[in-house]
Scaffold this motif. Structure first.
Motif, PDB file in Angstrom:
ATOM      1  N   GLU A   1       0.833  -1.207   0.000  1.00  0.00           N
ATOM      2  CA  GLU A   1       0.000   0.000   0.000  1.00  0.00           C
ATOM      3  C   GLU A   1       0.864   1.252   0.000  1.00  0.00           C
ATOM      4  O   GLU A   1       0.607   2.198  -0.754  1.00  0.00           O
ATOM      5  CB  GLU A   1      -0.932   0.000   1.208  1.00  0.00           C
TER       6      GLU A   1
ATOM      7  N   LYS B   1       1.068   3.969  -3.197  1.00  0.00           N
ATOM      8  CA  LYS B   1       0.576   5.333  -3.046  1.00  0.00           C
ATOM      9  C   LYS B   1       1.700   6.364  -3.026  1.00  0.00           C
ATOM     10  O   LYS B   1       1.560   7.456  -3.586  1.00  0.00           O
ATOM     11  CB  LYS B   1      -0.258   5.443  -1.770  1.00  0.00           C
ATOM     12  N   ALA B   2       2.806   6.042  -2.361  1.00  0.00           N
ATOM     13  CA  ALA B   2       3.888   7.022  -2.193  1.00  0.00           C
ATOM     14  C   ALA B   2       4.954   6.939  -3.280  1.00  0.00           C
ATOM     15  O   ALA B   2       5.710   7.883  -3.488  1.00  0.00           O
ATOM     16  CB  ALA B   2       4.532   6.852  -0.819  1.00  0.00           C
TER      17      ALA B   2
ATOM     18  N   THR C   1       2.050   8.081   4.762  1.00  0.00           N
ATOM     19  CA  THR C   1       1.910   7.729   3.346  1.00  0.00           C
ATOM     20  C   THR C   1       1.548   8.957   2.521  1.00  0.00           C
ATOM     21  O   THR C   1       2.117   9.201   1.452  1.00  0.00           O
ATOM     22  CB  THR C   1       0.836   6.644   3.167  1.00  0.00           C
ATOM     23  N   HIS C   2       0.610   9.731   3.030  1.00  0.00           N
ATOM     24  CA  HIS C   2       0.181  10.947   2.327  1.00  0.00           C
ATOM     25  C   HIS C   2       1.347  11.934   2.207  1.00  0.00           C
ATOM     26  O   HIS C   2       1.555  12.529   1.137  1.00  0.00           O
ATOM     27  CB  HIS C   2      -0.980  11.596   3.076  1.00  0.00           C
ATOM     28  N   TYR C   3       2.111  12.092   3.280  1.00  0.00           N
ATOM     29  CA  TYR C   3       3.239  13.027   3.244  1.00  0.00           C
ATOM     30  C   TYR C   3       4.285  12.569   2.228  1.00  0.00           C
ATOM     31  O   TYR C   3       4.791  13.369   1.435  1.00  0.00           O
ATOM     32  CB  TYR C   3       3.879  13.148   4.625  1.00  0.00           C
TER      33      TYR C   3
ATOM     34  N   VAL D   1      -1.388   6.358   7.612  1.00  0.00           N
ATOM     35  CA  VAL D   1      -2.056   7.120   6.548  1.00  0.00           C
ATOM     36  C   VAL D   1      -1.397   8.480   6.365  1.00  0.00           C
ATOM     37  O   VAL D   1      -1.148   8.929   5.238  1.00  0.00           O
ATOM     38  CB  VAL D   1      -3.556   7.280   6.857  1.00  0.00           C
ATOM     39  N   GLN D   2      -1.099   9.156   7.476  1.00  0.00           N
ATOM     40  CA  GLN D   2      -0.472  10.475   7.398  1.00  0.00           C
ATOM     41  C   GLN D   2       0.918  10.396   6.777  1.00  0.00           C
ATOM     42  O   GLN D   2       1.285  11.236   5.938  1.00  0.00           O
ATOM     43  CB  GLN D   2      -0.405  11.100   8.789  1.00  0.00           C
TER      44      GLN D   2
ATOM     45  N   ALA E   1       3.868  10.708  -0.368  1.00  0.00           N
ATOM     46  CA  ALA E   1       3.336  10.811  -1.728  1.00  0.00           C
ATOM     47  C   ALA E   1       3.369  12.241  -2.247  1.00  0.00           C
ATOM     48  O   ALA E   1       3.470  12.465  -3.455  1.00  0.00           O
ATOM     49  CB  ALA E   1       1.906  10.276  -1.768  1.00  0.00           C
ATOM     50  N   ASN E   2       3.290  13.213  -1.323  1.00  0.00           N
ATOM     51  CA  ASN E   2       3.208  14.617  -1.728  1.00  0.00           C
ATOM     52  C   ASN E   2       4.442  15.427  -1.330  1.00  0.00           C
ATOM     53  O   ASN E   2       4.428  16.653  -1.435  1.00  0.00           O
ATOM     54  CB  ASN E   2       1.965  15.265  -1.102  1.00  0.00           C
ATOM     55  N   LYS E   3       5.493  14.754  -0.918  1.00  0.00           N
ATOM     56  CA  LYS E   3       6.677  15.437  -0.396  1.00  0.00           C
ATOM     57  C   LYS E   3       7.299  16.387  -1.406  1.00  0.00           C
ATOM     58  O   LYS E   3       7.611  17.530  -1.083  1.00  0.00           O
ATOM     59  CB  LYS E   3       7.703  14.406   0.069  1.00  0.00           C
TER      60      LYS E   3
END
Length: 203
Positions: A33, A37-38, A182-184, A179-180, A186-188
């Motif tokens: 996962e 995502k990342a 992974t989101h970071y 989740v946080q 992915a958007n780093k």
């Protein structure tokens, strides 16, 4: 290459009594996962065209799965047009497409047009994830994101019903942090560019 056992110090103390194969399965799920995502597991692979044919195999190793083709070069010429095989014209086998592009047929096979000649060298930049039978992740992902993947695995294990290590409260905490993170990840790059623009503007 970091194997699943390398994650154990960040997982086992939170799920006392959980068998290693069960921990490995949760780590595979979390790593798949996260990498999907990342897109943190990135490699550059070279393929010398082995035969005069349209369909070729991606240069993947055992335990790896393709997430996405980022770009490719043919004999040093850079390309970034990646399309689905469904986008090929219906008569492509008769009228060869002239648009330079890679058409992905599956997670393991691709076509390139114009077709590379025998011995042409194709270099891919690929995003990967561990396969369901994978034994680990790349060192860069482990070193930078091993904690997050461990949190994702812990959350999955802690949500298992009627087990000595079941802990729904801790699962909520670990799951949210996973989740946080992974989101970071992915958007780093986007966040860094935004921060740079703000600093450049003097705000």
């Amino acid at each position: 290459m970091a194997v699943w056992a390398d994650f154990y110090p960040r997982v086992m103390p939170y799920v006392l009594g959980c068998p290693s194969p069960t921990v490995d399965a949760a780590l595979i799920d979390a790593a798949r996962e996260f990498c999907t995502k990342a897109k943190t597991w990135v490699v550059e692979r070279t393929l010398t065209i082995p035969a005069v044919q349209n369909l070729h195999d991606f240069p993947l190793l055992t335990g790896e799965e393709l997430v996405k083709v980022a770009r490719y070069t043919v004999n040093g010429k850079d390309h970034d047009k990646i399309m689905d095989v469904a986008d090929l014209p219906t008569d492509w086998q008769i009228n060869t497409p002239t648009t330079e592009a890679l058409y992905q047929k599956s997670a393991t096979e691709f076509l390139i047009f114009p077709a590379p000649a025998l011995t042409d060298v194709v270099v891919f930049t690929l995003y990967l994830q561990p396969a369901l039978d994978g034994t680990g992740v790349d060192d860069a992902t482990f070193n930078e994101h091993g904690k997050a993947i461990a949190q994702g695995a812990r959350a999955e294990l802690q949500r298992m019903p009627r087990q000595p290590w079941t802990d729904l409260n801790q699962a909520s905490i670990d799951g949210l942090q996973f989740v946080q993170a992974t989101h970071y990840a992915a958007n780093k790059d986007f966040l860094r560019m935004k921060e740079h623009r703000v600093k450049k503007a003097g705000l």
